[in-house]
Design an enzyme around this catalytic site. Structure first.
Site, mmCIF file in Angstrom:
data_model
loop_
_atom_site.group_PDB
_atom_site.id
_atom_site.type_symbol
_atom_site.label_atom_id
_atom_site.label_comp_id
_atom_site.label_asym_id
_atom_site.label_seq_id
_atom_site.Cartn_x
_atom_site.Cartn_y
_atom_site.Cartn_z
ATOM 1 N N THR A 142 0.994 -1.104 -0.256
ATOM 2 C CA THR A 142 -0.169 -0.201 0.124
ATOM 3 C C THR A 142 0.615 1.243 -0.184
ATOM 4 O O THR A 142 1.210 1.845 -0.887
ATOM 5 C CB THR A 142 -0.799 0.131 1.274
ATOM 6 O OG1 THR A 142 -1.937 -1.146 0.443
ATOM 7 C CG2 THR A 142 -1.772 0.690 1.089
ATOM 8 N N ASN B 148 -5.459 -8.447 -7.940
ATOM 9 C CA ASN B 148 -6.088 -9.658 -6.263
ATOM 10 C C ASN B 148 -7.273 -9.891 -5.707
ATOM 11 O O ASN B 148 -7.469 -11.039 -5.012
ATOM 12 C CB ASN B 148 -5.396 -8.945 -5.236
ATOM 13 C CG ASN B 148 -6.692 -7.134 -5.195
ATOM 14 O OD1 ASN B 148 -6.446 -6.425 -6.064
ATOM 15 N ND2 ASN B 148 -6.791 -7.460 -4.323
ATOM 16 N N CYS C 201 -16.891 -5.968 1.311
ATOM 17 C CA CYS C 201 -17.914 -7.155 2.185
ATOM 18 C C CYS C 201 -17.443 -7.196 3.226
ATOM 19 O O CYS C 201 -18.145 -7.036 4.584
ATOM 20 C CB CYS C 201 -18.282 -7.952 1.621
ATOM 21 S SG CYS C 201 -20.318 -7.333 1.372
ATOM 22 N N SER D 269 5.464 -6.905 -1.730
ATOM 23 C CA SER D 269 5.795 -7.083 -0.977
ATOM 24 C C SER D 269 5.293 -8.559 0.368
ATOM 25 O O SER D 269 5.790 -9.369 -0.548
ATOM 26 C CB SER D 269 4.285 -6.787 -0.624
ATOM 27 O OG SER D 269 3.535 -6.635 0.444
#
Lengths: 394, 137
Positions: free
Chosen positions: A74, A153, A327, A201
């Site tokens: 990020t 992703n 969600c 990452s």
């Protein structure tokens, strides 16, 4: 069948490899110096960081001084977009991204729009593939940056990074690639693929969380990200997270060593899963490209089944998957990726993401398919929208 | 994100199905997020709900809230049921996460729709009877 714990959310994060953990441990208790200190404690820590930087640079065909450690994917994405935009705004203020990028790209792009930059958000096709022609149409003389993710992703779709890189070589703009999800499945070479900046990452490749890197090609102008020190070649201040960086290096070393084997195993496990599922259930759709898809990610929608309810029924049986949307984290907002792919609301609402790892066994799959079948049938029986004849239960 | 009560009920919801010869039926959805629910009620001559069943497709919160609310309204008069608020339902389920609070509204709405359906049926029946009486006269 006996209950067992099965983790199929490896696209969210992975288990730290034992070898990685062992490599990290001395850096908590023995070699705990600040890697910027002049004394021996510091120098020893610094050696660990240098070694990790070398491994990571080599793994993507870069030079060590082109690797900047960050707190993760990020941060790398935020920095790449913002840093390149600010450093090159005199050349132009136009940026191109796809609509299925990670939020760390899209939200940063949105903020830059508020600051006077112009952003083109590229559509994708039903499989989630960005068209090279669309990129060519969107390019302008004032375009300073194109950012495209290598592997999505949520659905695992791979983009034609090499073709995009080769094309952009003829234009006066930089090419950033979010390779956070890609590193576990693809060999990414920044020279071959003509990449100017790339985010990676650690925790997606069985390394520790809280560490990642941004590759920035020598000569690419990028603004310093964090003030407060001269760490990371004076581009990103802050005390280096030495144990995490060392772990990242070790994880990358293992990743490169075992990627081919892992891919082969994952492909087998995925095919085994799909074959078993086909025997047990009907009325489901696999989202994303089967042809250009990473094998470790399987995004699947079961008709008449809500994704969240299915996730929680699996969770009650110690099986971890995720919904293809935000969600799960509490927001009712549905997946921007599946939406951009033009999928129907029904498909989007029922999507779950299953992501395998090299540790996933066929016994795991046997258990998962059994529970999944029961759960889907249970939810279909509960649904007011399905008729018995349409239930799709074999 | 969900409390233990909701998770327990979600695992084994009760009052599932459709009542044959129901006195009133109500439905909601499917809405944009895929939530859909159907309710059928059996109501006796004293206007008391003697049975309630539902079918739902949607979040964990929707299924558990529906199950708990069906159980709650059985034995209550339709006037009392019409007075039930979202707040009452939220209390009944020990609260819902902020993003799922609308489950209480959906369940309330669908029950109200079933009672309205029942009342409409009563009016129609009364009209039919009065027409038949007129004809007989």
């Amino acid at each position: 069948m006996e209950k067992r714990r099965v983790y199929l959310d490896n696209a969210a994060t992975t288990m730290v490899n034992g070898e990685v953990l062992n490599a990290m441990l001395p850096y908590f208790t023995d070699i705990y110096g600040n890697s910027n200190s002049l004394h021996g404690f510091g120098r020893n820590a610094s050696n660990g960081v240098d070694e990790a930087r070398d491994i990571i640079a080599k793994s993507i065909g870069a030079k060590s001084n082109e690797i900047y450690f960050t707190s993760g994917g990020t941060e790398s994405n935020n920095w790449a977009i913002r840093g390149i935009a600010y450093a090159n705004m005199k050349k132009g203020k136009h940026i191109i991204v796809s609509k299925i990028e990670h939020k760390s790209i899209l939200d940063t792009a949105k903020e830059l729009e508020n600051e006077g930059f112009e952003v083109t958000y590229l559509d994708v096709d039903q499989d989630g593939v960005v068209s090279l022609t669309d990129i060519l149409h969107a390019l302008r003389p004032d375009t300073i940056l194109v950012s495209i993710m290598a592997v999505n992703n949520e659905v695992g779709t791979m983009q034609q990074i090499r073709a995009i890189g080769e094309t952009l070589r003829n234009y006066n703009c930089y090419f950033h690639v979010d390779a956070v999800q890609a590193m576990s499945v693809l060999s990414m070479n920044v020279d071959d693929m003509e990449i100017d900046a790339m985010s990676i990452s650690s925790h997606k490749i069985h390394g520790p969380k809280g560490v990642g890197a941004l590759y920035v090609r020598k000569g690419v102008s990028i603004k310093k990200f964090m003030n407060g020190g001269e760490q990371e070649f004076n581009k990103r201040g802050g005390t280096t997270n030495v144990p995490a960086v060392v772990g990242f290096g070790k994880a990358m070393e293992i990743n490169v060593r075992e990627r081919d084997y892992a891919n082969k195993h994952i492909k087998e496990v995925r095919n085994y899963f799909l074959k078993k599922l086909e025997y047990e259930l009907t009325d489901y759709t696999i989202n994303g490209s089967q042809k250009f898809g990473a094998q470790n990610i399987l995004n699947i929608s079961f008709n008449y089944v809500d994704g969240e309810s299915l996730l929680m029924l699996l969770d009650l049986n110690d099986i971890a998957v995720s919904t293809g949307s935000a969600c799960a984290s509490g927001s009712p907002e549905k997946s921007h990726v599946l939406k951009a792919m033009g999928l129907s609301q029904d498909i989007i609402n029922s999507a779950i993401r299953i992501s395998f790892s090299a540790d996933t066994s066929k016994d795991d799959i046997d258990y998962v398919v059994e529970v999944l079948t029961e759960s889907v049938k249970k939810l279909r029986e509960l649904s007011p929208l399905t008729k018995k004849s349409k239930g799709g239960n074999k | 994100m969900y409390n233990d009560k909701i998770m327990t009920i979600f695992e084994n919801p009760i009052h599932i199905g459709q009542i044959k010869g129901a006195s009133g039926k109500g439905k909601y959805g499917p809405d944009e997020l895929g939530n859909a629910i159907k309710v059928s009620l059996k109501i006796n001559d004293d206007s008391v709900v003697t049975d309630a069943k539902f079918k739902a497709q949607g979040s964990v919160g929707l299924i558990a809230t529906a199950s708990l609310t069906m159980d709650y309204i059985i034995g209550k008069s339709i006037d009392d049921i019409m007075a039930i608020t979202e707040k009452d339902i939220l209390k009944l389920v020990n609260g819902l996460p902020e993003s799922r609070k609308d489950c209480a509204t959906m369940v309330k709405t669908v029950i109200e729709n079933a009672i309205k359906d029942y009342r409409k049926m009563l009016v129609k029946m009364a009209e039919k009877i009065s027409k038949a009486v007129d004809k007989a006269e």
